[in-house]
Each structure stands twice: as structure tokens, then as C-alpha cells.
Design a protein around this motif. Structure first.
Motif, PDB file in Angstrom:
ATOM      1  N   PRO A  72      47.504   8.517  31.724  1.00  0.00           N
ATOM      2  CA  PRO A  72      46.907   8.849  30.425  1.00  0.00           C
ATOM      3  C   PRO A  72      47.195  10.288  30.023  1.00  0.00           C
ATOM      4  O   PRO A  72      47.323  11.181  30.863  1.00  0.00           O
ATOM      5  CB  PRO A  72      45.406   8.632  30.663  1.00  0.00           C
ATOM      6  CG  PRO A  72      45.333   7.678  31.809  1.00  0.00           C
ATOM      7  CD  PRO A  72      46.499   8.016  32.684  1.00  0.00           C
ATOM      8  N   ARG A  76      42.767  12.129  26.824  1.00  0.00           N
ATOM      9  CA  ARG A  76      41.846  11.035  27.144  1.00  0.00           C
ATOM     10  C   ARG A  76      40.493  11.559  27.591  1.00  0.00           C
ATOM     11  O   ARG A  76      39.453  10.935  27.329  1.00  0.00           O
ATOM     12  CB  ARG A  76      42.432  10.148  28.237  1.00  0.00           C
ATOM     13  CG  ARG A  76      41.492   8.974  28.589  1.00  0.00           C
ATOM     14  CD  ARG A  76      42.117   7.995  29.549  1.00  0.00           C
ATOM     15  NE  ARG A  76      41.271   6.819  29.721  1.00  0.00           N
ATOM     16  CZ  ARG A  76      40.467   6.605  30.757  1.00  0.00           C
ATOM     17  NH1 ARG A  76      40.388   7.505  31.731  1.00  0.00           N
ATOM     18  NH2 ARG A  76      39.737   5.502  30.837  1.00  0.00           N
ATOM     19  N   ARG A  79      38.172  11.957  24.768  1.00  0.00           N
ATOM     20  CA  ARG A  79      37.615  10.671  24.339  1.00  0.00           C
ATOM     21  C   ARG A  79      36.455  10.272  25.257  1.00  0.00           C
ATOM     22  O   ARG A  79      35.404   9.816  24.795  1.00  0.00           O
ATOM     23  CB  ARG A  79      38.695   9.597  24.346  1.00  0.00           C
ATOM     24  CG  ARG A  79      39.842   9.849  23.371  1.00  0.00           C
ATOM     25  CD  ARG A  79      40.864   8.734  23.445  1.00  0.00           C
ATOM     26  NE  ARG A  79      40.245   7.462  23.121  1.00  0.00           N
ATOM     27  CZ  ARG A  79      40.739   6.282  23.478  1.00  0.00           C
ATOM     28  NH1 ARG A  79      41.834   6.210  24.197  1.00  0.00           N
ATOM     29  NH2 ARG A  79      40.114   5.168  23.128  1.00  0.00           N
TER      30      ARG A  79
END
Length: 542
Positions: A72, A76, A79
Motif C-alpha cells: 500500500p 493508506r 485513511r
């Protein structure tokens, strides 16, 4: 109080302790709320995985280690931090205080989370206090096995700082050149590259080349070195010639691999990397041919390596879309989504293409699928806002842009679009605030200068507006909005001929109804009635 020191627990030490305190009670009261944040909770608190099932999941977790090829992106963790913050904000009783000691020693995941929580949770609900004092942990007693478990988990979660740190310790504990050492080296170099620590990544790849005579290791090192040059986010630092040299070496070595499955996979992987070099050198057709050759090789893998096939479909979709072959591009995006419906990025790509094709309902469905698939994704809300702007849903667009900026206050394009919408609605004070915030992030951004010039014109600061819009026109002579707003300014200054000239230039670049309407006003002022009527008709055409 929570000890935030990242050793010995690693990433999300604070988050894990907080979630272990909160989640059991929430599971009894509102299991659906836990389910809505399953990805974030399971990532931050692996100790809760037995009680928090994975309702939303990608196929990555079900694959053997050698097929889990995706790492990733660093964003990320933002998030995850936003998703965790929304969960905590929803469930924590008001008036509580979270105290964290050893604040300077927290992992970057916790530091980011504490920052987001402080920004997004009102202090009357939760006050976050971080201080430096606290007990110092003993030295790290973990051996290669425990360190590998940490590195492996963190790679697949995208906790790159922890991979770089624990991977370094793993390299010190394992025998150089052996299989465990190589696994640490590969993960550590990949994480360092993802963090932009290019020099350190090169050193690890070079170290691995010195320690090994395994052709698979040398092929992987050559590929890794190639991607450091090809993927550098700063175009000025990219060395595409050197990237080509390295990836050609990777391909040459991969052709010698004895195992036919390993050879097919590795050759396809390397050709896909060379396609990136071709694309960045301006040869999309050559890039497409390479990706298609990689897909042919993937056909030799049977059902193995579904993530590799997913990546190839998505990459071919992007190339086909760029070449105008939209139907084929849509097919590839759909194939990528079918391989892993829980992976949100390809919904965005397909939604963007559907929007360009004039299929807003289908695009909206894809954006909302991306929103549902995982933790809060600023890009999905931003894309939905653009779609709502195109559909004249101003309230919906403003709500989405506001949410984007709540999730990521550094999202420049959201400031640009929201400032423009607010200015059009004559909500000038709010528009001024967005322009200032955006210019603080990107001084001289031409789109913000255009809105600034518009606001200065409305406020009667014509001299300031002229300087601002002159700068915008000089910086972006192909931007219709810069000419159009300067045309409005020049009309306000009494330079009607100049206004017509600027508005005509804007219409040439982008013939929008409001430009025709403004030029019609200027033409009438000059007594050019017939031309004004023509513009008025054009302005009224939907």
C-alpha cells in the motif's frame, strides 16, 4: 494513560490500546458500527481480529506470501487514521481525556492518528494530551522470527516506517545472504523507496547484490533499483535511462530462471516495469505492447498470481484509455475489479472514464463503491464532487469537498474547486479563506490566482485584481478562466475593448455560456448590437 513508545509493540501502539478498551463494549451495543470500521480496527489492533471479522476484505489476505505483491502507498495510513478517528468520535463518552506518554517515541502511524484525532474530534468530546515523559523500554529482545512477523504484517498494511526500522534490525540479526536475510532486505528496500528515502534504498539493494549469487535475487534487485529511478515523484530526479538499464538487466536474468512458473511471473513483472519507463519516455504504444506481452505470460500461471493479473489489467486499462480506446479500457478495469472487488482504486479509474464518456450515473456508482470498499478515501469524495459540479449539484459538491478537506487538509485541488464554487455563489468570505489556505500550500497556483482575482474584482480592489490576473495569464496562457476573469475586470475598469479581447481569447480556448454572456454585455456597451445578440443566443444554448 497509554505509553506511546513504539517499542516493543510497533505501529499503532496507542490505537491498539485504545481500541482494546473501546471495542468490546461497542460490540455489545452496536456491532454494526464495529463492522463499518472492520478494516481500520483489524489493521491497528491485530489482537482484536478474533472478535472483529473481516467484512470488507481484499483477496491479498487469502494468498500465499509469494503472491502478495502489492505494498500500500504511504497515504493508506491517513485513511486508516481518519476511519479510526470517526469510530472513536462516535463511541467515546463526551468529556474524556486521552493521555499519551513517550510522545516523541510514537510510531508515525500513532503520531498521525493523534494529529487527526486532535483536529477532527471536538475537545469537549475528547481531549488529547501528549507529553514526552514516561518509562524507557528495555532494548529490543526480538529475534529474526518475531521481527519477521512484524515486518511481514507491516508491509501488507502499508506501515512503511515500521518496516524500515524493524527491517534494519532484522538485517542485523540474520545471516547476510541467507533466505531470511534476503526477505528482510527486499522488504526494507521497498519500504525505504516508498518513503522517498532513495539513497538508503539503493544501499540495501546494493548490499543484497554483494551478498548473493542467486539469479532471482539479482533480478529482484535490478528491478527494485529500476523502480527507484522510474517512480521518483520528482520528474527532475528521475533517471529513465538508468531505469531502463536496470530493468533490462532484470529481464535478462529472469529469462534464465529454471522454474517455468517463476520465470513467467518474473518476466511479466519486469516487462510491466519496463512499460512504465516507456510510458514516461512518451511511448504509450510500446508500453502497451509490453503490458500485453506480460499478460500473455500471466496466462501460463493458471489460477496463480491473481493480484499480478489484476495489476496488468488495470495498467492496460490506463494505457488504452490514454490512447482513446475507451471500450477496451472499460473491459480491463472491469476485469481488474472482478479479480478483487474489495480493492477501491480501480473503481475510481473506471468511474473517471465513465464520467468522461458522459455516463454520470455509472460513474457515481463506481465512486460510491470505492467509498464503501475501505477506510475514508479523499480521492473518491473529490471525484464525486467533480461529478456533482458537472450536474449542477452545488450543495452536494460543497459537502463532498468539505469532507475531502476534513480528511486531508493538504488536498490542494479541493481548495481550488471549493473556492471557485463559493465565489460563484457570492459567498466571498468563505472563498477568501479557501484561497488563502490553498495559496499557503501552493504559492502562485494559477487556478487560485484566478479565483483571487475574481474576488478582488468583486471587492473593488481593481489594482490588486489586475496584478493577480496578469500573473495568472502569464503563467497559464492556455487557461480560459484567467482570460475570462481578466475580461470581466477590464470591463469594470472601463476598458471595454480590452474586455472584449480577453473574453474572445477565453471563448477560443473554452466556449462556455457565461463567457458569451459577458462578452455580449461588453459588445452592447460598444454599440456592436448584432454581435451582442449572437453572443446572447450562444449563451442561452444549453
Amino acid at each position: 494513560m497509554i505509553d506511546g513508545h513504539r517499542r516493543p509493540h510497533g505501529p499503532y501502539t496507542v490505537a491498539s490500546a485504545l481500541l482494546h478498551h473501546l471495542v468490546p463494549g461497542v460490540l455489545e451495543r452496536s456491532p454494526e458500527l464495529v463492522a463499518a470500521h472492520d478494516i481500520e480496527i483489524r489493521a491497528a489492533a491485530p489482537g482484536l481480529r478474533d472478535v472483529v471479522p473481516a467484512g470488507r476484505a481484499t483477496i491479498d489476505a487469502s494468498l500465499p506470501d509469494d503472491e502478495r505483491i502489492l505494498v500500500p502507498a504511504p497515504r493508506r495510513t491517513l485513511r486508516l487514521a481518519n476511519g479510526l478517528t470517526e469510530f472513536v468520535r462516535e463511541v467515546v463518552p463526551p468529556g474524556r481525556t486521552l493521555m499519551v506518554c513517550n510522545g516523541a517515541e510514537t510510531d508515525p502511524t500513532d503520531a498521525e492518528l493523534l494529529d487527526v484525532m486532535t483536529r477532527r474530534i471536538p475537545p469537549e468530546v475528547l481531549t488529547v494530551v501528549v507529553y514526552e515523559g514516561g518509562p524507557a523500554p528495555a532494548g529490543d529482545p526480538r529475534g529474526p522470527g518475531a521481527l519477521w512477523d512484524l515486518v511481514d504484517r507491516c508491509v501488507h498494511e502499508g506501515f512503511l516506517h515500521a518496516v524500515a526500522e524493524a527491517g534494519r534490525r532484522g538485517l542485523e540479526t540474520a545471516e547476510p545472504g541467507g533466505e531470511p536475510w534476503w526477505r528482510f532486505a527486499q522488504r526494507t528496500a521497498t519500504a525505504l523507496g516508498g518513503l522517498g528515502r532513495i539513497g538508503e534504498a539503493r544501499e540495501v539493494w546494493a548490499w543484497a547484490r554483494r551478498c548473493s549469487q542467486d539469479p532471482a535475487v539479482h533480478a529482484a534487485c535490478a528491478y527494485g533499483l529500476a523502480m527507484l529511478d522510474a517512480r521518483d515523484p520528482d520528474p527532475q530526479r528521475r533517471d529513465l535511462a538508468r531505469a531502463r538499464e536496470w530493468v533490462n538487466e532484470a529481464i535478462a536474468i529472469s529469462t534464465l530462471l529454471r522454474d517455468p512458473f517463476e520465470r513467467a511471473f518474473k518476466l511479466g513483472f519486469d516487462r510491466n516495469g519496463l512499460a512504465l519507463v516507456e510510458l514516461r519516455e512518451g511511448r504509450p504504444e510500446a508500453a502497451l505492447a509490453l503490458v500485453e506481452s506480460a499478460m500473455e505470460l500471466a496466462g501460463e500461471l493458471g489460477e496463480r498470481h491473481p493480484l499480478h493479473r489484476m495489476v496488468l489489467h488495470a495498467n492496460r486499462g490506463r494505457l488504452l484509455a490514454g490512447l482513446g480506446r475507451t471500450k477496451e479500457a472499460l473491459d480491463d478495469y472491469t476485469a481488474a475489479i472482478a479479480l478483487d472487488p474489495g480493492f477501491p482504486d480501480h473503481y475510481l479509474d473506471r468511474g473517471n472514464l465513465l464520467a468522461k464518456l458522459g455516463l454520470p450515473d455509472e460513474a457515481l456508482a463506481d465512486y460510491e463503491s470505492a467509498i464503501r470498499a475501505g477506510p475514508p478515501m479523499p480521492e473518491a469524495y473529490y471525484n464525486r464532487a467533480e461529478l456533482r459540479i458537472a450536474r449542477d449539484d452545488t450543495d452536494g459538491a460543497l459537502a463532498d469537498l468539505g469532507h475531502v478537506l476534513e480528511l486531508d487538509p493538504g488536498y490542494l485541488d479541493a481548495y481550488i474547486n471549493r473556492a471557485g464554487l463559493l465565489a460563484a455563489l457570492e459567498r466571498d468570505e468563505e472563498a477568501w479563506a479557501d484561497v488563502r489556505a490553498g495559496l499557503a500550500l501552493a504559492p502562485g497556483d494559477v487556478h487560485l490566482l484566478v479565483v483571487l482575482g475574481q474576488l478582488e474584482t468583486t471587492a473593488g480592489r481593481l489594482g490588486d485584481a489586475h496584478a493577480t490576473l496578469d500573473a495568472a495569464v502569464a503563467a497559464a496562457p492556455g487557461l480560459a478562466a484567467a482570460w475570462g476573469n481578466r475580461g470581466v475586470l477590464r470591463f469594470a475598469e472601463g476598458d471595454v475593448e480590452g474586455a472584449v479581447d480577453d473574453l474572445s481569447r477565453a471563448i477560443t480556448l473554452d466556449p462556455q455560456p457565461d463567457l458569451y454572456a459577458n462578452r455580449a454585455v461588453a459588445l452592447r456597451s460598444l454599440g456592436r448590437t448584432a454581435e451582442a445578440r449572437t453572443d446572447e443566443r450562444r449563451a442561452s444554448v444549453p
